[in-house]
Write an enzyme that holds these catalytic residues in place. Structure first.
Site, PDB file in Angstrom:
ATOM      1  N   GLU B  24      -5.125   3.904  -5.874  1.00  0.00           N
ATOM      2  CA  GLU B  24      -5.667   2.996  -6.886  1.00  0.00           C
ATOM      3  C   GLU B  24      -6.932   2.324  -6.332  1.00  0.00           C
ATOM      4  OE1 GLU B  24      -2.208   0.539  -7.490  1.00  0.00           O
ATOM      5  OE2 GLU B  24      -1.015   2.315  -7.941  1.00  0.00           O
ATOM      6  N   GLU B  55       2.740   4.433  -8.318  1.00  0.00           N
ATOM      7  CA  GLU B  55       2.969   4.757  -6.907  1.00  0.00           C
ATOM      8  C   GLU B  55       3.841   5.995  -6.758  1.00  0.00           C
ATOM      9  OE1 GLU B  55       3.200   1.753  -8.269  1.00  0.00           O
ATOM     10  OE2 GLU B  55       1.434   0.812  -7.366  1.00  0.00           O
ATOM     11  N   GLN B  77      -1.665   0.360  -2.551  1.00  0.00           N
ATOM     12  CA  GLN B  77      -2.535  -0.815  -2.414  1.00  0.00           C
ATOM     13  C   GLN B  77      -1.921  -1.933  -1.565  1.00  0.00           C
ATOM     14  OE1 GLN B  77      -4.307  -2.912  -6.048  1.00  0.00           O
ATOM     15  NE2 GLN B  77      -5.788  -1.364  -5.467  1.00  0.00           N
ATOM     16  N   PHE B  78      -0.633  -2.177  -1.737  1.00  0.00           N
ATOM     17  CA  PHE B  78       0.111  -3.130  -0.901  1.00  0.00           C
ATOM     18  C   PHE B  78       1.471  -2.511  -0.586  1.00  0.00           C
ATOM     19  CE2 PHE B  78      -2.961  -5.861  -2.931  1.00  0.00           C
ATOM     20  CZ  PHE B  78      -3.282  -6.785  -1.954  1.00  0.00           C
ATOM     21  N   ALA B  79       1.948  -2.718   0.634  1.00  0.00           N
ATOM     22  CA  ALA B  79       3.271  -2.189   0.993  1.00  0.00           C
ATOM     23  C   ALA B  79       4.337  -2.717   0.037  1.00  0.00           C
ATOM     24  CB  ALA B  79       3.614  -2.574   2.432  1.00  0.00           C
ATOM     25  N   ASP B  80       4.100  -3.896  -0.513  1.00  0.00           N
ATOM     26  CA  ASP B  80       5.021  -4.493  -1.477  1.00  0.00           C
ATOM     27  C   ASP B  80       5.181  -3.621  -2.726  1.00  0.00           C
ATOM     28  OD1 ASP B  80       4.647  -7.746  -0.492  1.00  0.00           O
ATOM     29  OD2 ASP B  80       3.080  -6.315  -0.041  1.00  0.00           O
ATOM     30  N   TYR B  81       4.227  -2.718  -2.956  1.00  0.00           N
ATOM     31  CA  TYR B  81       4.272  -1.877  -4.157  1.00  0.00           C
ATOM     32  C   TYR B  81       4.614  -0.429  -3.841  1.00  0.00           C
ATOM     33  CZ  TYR B  81       1.796  -5.979  -5.849  1.00  0.00           C
ATOM     34  OH  TYR B  81       1.439  -7.263  -6.152  1.00  0.00           O
ATOM     35  N   ILE B  82       5.174  -0.224  -2.676  1.00  0.00           N
ATOM     36  CA  ILE B  82       5.515   1.155  -2.301  1.00  0.00           C
ATOM     37  C   ILE B  82       6.867   1.569  -2.895  1.00  0.00           C
ATOM     38  CG2 ILE B  82       6.746   0.739  -0.112  1.00  0.00           C
ATOM     39  CD1 ILE B  82       4.904   2.976   1.095  1.00  0.00           C
ATOM     40  N   PRO B  84       8.217   1.822  -5.941  1.00  0.00           N
ATOM     41  CA  PRO B  84       8.333   2.868  -6.971  1.00  0.00           C
ATOM     42  C   PRO B  84       8.196   4.276  -6.391  1.00  0.00           C
ATOM     43  CG  PRO B  84       6.882   1.115  -7.707  1.00  0.00           C
ATOM     44  CD  PRO B  84       7.159   0.865  -6.251  1.00  0.00           C
ATOM     45  N   HIS B 124       2.632  -9.723  -1.812  1.00  0.00           N
ATOM     46  CA  HIS B 124       1.450  -9.275  -1.062  1.00  0.00           C
ATOM     47  C   HIS B 124       1.636  -9.585   0.417  1.00  0.00           C
ATOM     48  CE1 HIS B 124       0.016  -9.943  -5.190  1.00  0.00           C
ATOM     49  NE2 HIS B 124      -0.824  -8.962  -4.959  1.00  0.00           N
TER      50      HIS B 124
END
Lengths: 409, 332
Positions: B24, B55, B77-82, B84, B124
């Protein structure tokens, strides 16, 4: 309480449950040859009638009719018939092997043999399919060695996958058959990535992916369609709608509201809906989509409309949730019978030839099972213990070295 | 560190046409942290491209590309969004080689900014490394300096196994000693973080000795390497500090050698404590160095709560908590 009407939750139910009369009266089935065949260059917005109808070639008189008739040579049709018959003979034999305790698990593809067989033969050798566990006929059409299949199912010392996978979760790269996995849907997007890689590499190969109608509910379906659409990926995305996801009828996946092919419209790619029990229709639609992909026109979604004639797996008893005779009332018939009757009608085939082929295939399957049995059935023969640790990584790290030592001592 | 990562990507793209970058905002814009800046312009939009915000789709497509023969470097973009993408990482990328008996491989490197200390709040700031170290078939790499970020990223991209490459975003622009009220000093003021030009790689599975000492072993990675180093220096503790650099494969030899020498061990990570990677480290040290231990193994970690916003510096394992743990270990 307000004085508004109370809401009610709608839960779809199939037309018939065990003990009830099966009914497919609600299906609209157009006559063979009735659906137009547009040019592959047609823009998506001119194709939006196709997802709501049903492409059919073989008619009630066993003739191949209409604009989708792929006009296949007799040899190709017989090759397809053979692959379908071999799949069925293999399914029957291995299902029995499960009942005899020779393996832990099996899944038949009865009634769906035309799909893998036609698509396997319609695509090129370098193309890659991303299968589900119910397209054995893809491998049969490409002459994958029967004994290797049985060795995998028996998980014995000669199992090509080293006893690591459940029976029937094959991997056959050289046959254009991607590694299967038990978690449904998760490879649908791999096909799109593979196709994007082919396009990036300026290759001429395309990908074909399968997903069951039940699994279209997974996010993977949306993800694959989004990526395929955005990047014009050269991929043929196929939904095998066999009406049942284990015990859940297709309505639980959204079939009452629209067709699965029609989901393509929202992504801006063509959607075709095809009689999945019509070998020639499956072939023609696949070829149409493949040519679109090969000419950089992007992805196509194909719904293959069929019926899962047997239980979901050896662990399933379909008489617990649907009428026992529902398969026999399926209006699109049996794919093997329909192609057989067409070949007979065109004068190139007869009952004698058919019976002799059936017996030849049965002998081949028996021989393969016997050969695999000589190596061993489940638990009687195993791959070497080292194989439990191989291929986790390209090379073992210290943990795997120590753990292998642990099981060896 | 951003420039070092950008440099590593640039070098690998110029060396190997099968390396492609996707994610992204990584294309025209060059990434929200600028890690992919200039790469699309240099290598073209078919090699460095923006993806839909999905993701699972990004990692799934990358697995398919890997199966074809490419070497994708997707960015989350952030490990927090890995999360999915977890099904794709756990069920697919990590297992593909194993389940296909080597017929198909997934040589991808998933880059993702990670860790806290930036007022990132709940989504984040997370450090989800333990979710990945628990998965057989995945490698997990976390650099702590620009030099290592470049060398490790090059090694990760060249590796034929799937690698999760977590970039501690707190130290993207300069090291962080845990004193959040002091201004950040940029990396260029630290000679030890000088990055050699051109190609070099740092093998996965090798820890870095940050500082030699006798009093205790400190195991850390990412941002915490700088924090523990500063605390040991301030307190005048002669600590033997190991920057693990890769959690899988883990440099067990370096850990054993150090703990056998010092007899004491402190483990520090930002991630929450329970079932965090520190638990694995503590178990390994206890199992393998038991007769050398003179004190219980201590862990200083994030608390077992979601990452808070305004209470960030109470959550973050800072100098006070680390210092107290050091004292406790030395007093034992």
């Amino acid at each position: 309480m307000s004085n508004r009407a109370k809401l009610s939750l709608y839960v779809p139910e199939p037309n018939a449950r065990p003990g009830e009369q099966p009914s497919f009266d609600h299906l609209e089935i157009p006559a063979a040859g009735a659906v137009r065949c547009p040019d592959i260059g047609a823009p998506e917005h001119e194709l939006r009638d196709l997802p709501y109808t049903l492409i059919r070639v073989l008619d009630e008189q066993d003739a191949a009719v209409g604009p989708w008739n792929p006009k296949l040579s007799t040899d190709r049709m017989i090759k397809g018939l053979r692959a379908m018959m071999l799949t069925r003979a293999f399914d029957d034999r291995l299902f029995r092997a499960h009942r005899q305790g020779k393996t832990s698990f099996y899944m038949k593809s009865t009634g769906e043999e035309a799909i893998g067989a036609a698509q396997s033969l319609a695509l090129d050798q370098g193309d890659m399919s991303f299968p589900t566990y119910r397209v054995l006929s893809w491998l049969m059409a490409r002459d994958y060695p029967l004994t290797d299949l049985v060795n995998q199912i028996f998980n014995n010392a000669k199992d090509p996958l080293q006893g690591r996978q459940l029976p029937i979760l094959y991997s056959a790269r050289d046959y254009g058959f991607y590694s299967l996995s038990g978690n449904v849907g998760s490879r649908f997007g791999h096909a799109v990535g593979w196709a994007m890689a082919s396009a990036y590499s300026e290759d001429d190969k395309i990908a074909l992916a399968y997903i069951g109608e039940g699994t279209t509910a997974e996010g993977d379906f949306h993800e694959a369609l989004t990526f395929a659409s955005v990047y014009h990926a050269p991929v043929v995305l196929c939904v095998t709608n066999n009406q049942w996801a284990i015990s859940s009828f297709a309505g639980i996946a959204g079939a009452e509201e629209t067709t699965f092919a029609a989901k393509a419209i929202g992504y801006g790619i063509p959607g075709l809906r095809v009689d999945g029990n019509d070998f020639l229709a499956v072939w023609a639609a696949t070829q149409w989509a493949a040519e679109r992909a090969r000419s950089n026109r992007g992805a196509t979604l194909i719904e293959l409309f069929t019926y899962r004639a047997e239980g979901h797996s050896t662990s399933d008893d379909p008489t617990k949730y649907r009428p026992a005779d529902e398969a026999s009332t399926w209006p699109l018939g049996d794919p093997v019978e329909r192609l057989k009757r067409h070949l007979i009608a065109t004068g190139v085939w007869d009952e004698e030839k058919h019976a002799s082929l059936a017996s030849e295939l049965d002998i081949a399957v028996r021989a393969a099972v016997k050969e695999a049995e000589k190596i061993g059935t489940l638990g009687k023969s195993k791959p070497p213990i080292e194989q439990m640790f191989e291929d986790v990584f390209e090379e073992h790290d210290w943990r795997l070295v120590e753990q292998l030592r642990e099981v060896r001592d | 560190m951003i420039e070092a990562i950008n440099d590593a990507l640039d070098i690998m793209m110029s060396r190997d046409p099968s390396v492609i970058i996707m994610g992204e905002d990584v294309g025209f814009f060059g990434g929200v942290f600028r890690c992919t800046a200039g790469l699309q312009e240099k290598y073209g939009k078919t090699r460095v491209f923006d993806t839909p915000i999905n993701e699972c789709g990004i990692i799934g497509a990358a697995v398919g590309m890997g199966a074809y023969g490419l070497r994708p470097v997707p960015e989350i973009q952030f490990a927090d969004y890995i999360y999915p993408g977890l099904d794709q990482l756990i069920s697919e990328a990590a297992r593909l080689r194993y389940r296909s008996a080597g017929e198909f491989i997934a040589p991808l490197t998933v880059r993702s900014p990670f860790g806290g200390g930036i007022f990132g709040g709940q989504t984040h700031s997370q450090s989800p490394e333990a979710l990945f170290t628990h998965v057989s078939g995945l490698k997990t790499v976390i650099p702590s300096t620009p030099h290592d970020a470049k060398g490790l990223l090059i090694a990760a991209i060249e590796d034929d196994d799937p690698v999760i490459f977590f970039e501690p975003k707190r130290i993207y622009n300069g090291p962080f000693d845990g004193y959040y009220d002091k201004p950040v000093q940029p990396w260029k003021k630290f000679p030890q973080s000088k990055v050699p030009e051109g190609y070099y790689s740092i093998p996965l599975g090798k820890a870095r000795k940050v500082r030699d000492g006798e009093a205790m072993t400190i195991l850390a990675y990412g941002t915490m390497v700088h924090v523990v180093e500063a605390v040991a220096r301030e307190k005048g503790i002669d600590a033997d500090i190991l920057d693990l650099r890769t959690l899988v494969p883990l440099d067990i030899e370096a850990i054993e050698e150090s703990v056998e020498k010092t007899g004491r061990c402190l483990i520090v990570h930002e991630a929450t404590r329970t079932s965090g990677f520190g638990a694995e480290l503590s178990a390994l040290v206890t199992e393998r160095c038991f007769y050398h231990l003179e004190a219980p193994v201590e862990r200083v970690t994030g608390f077992d709560t979601p990452y808070p916003h305004s209470l960030e510096w109470a959550f973050f394992p800072g100098p006070i908590r680390i210092g107290e743990a050091m004292d406790k270990i030395l007093e034992a």
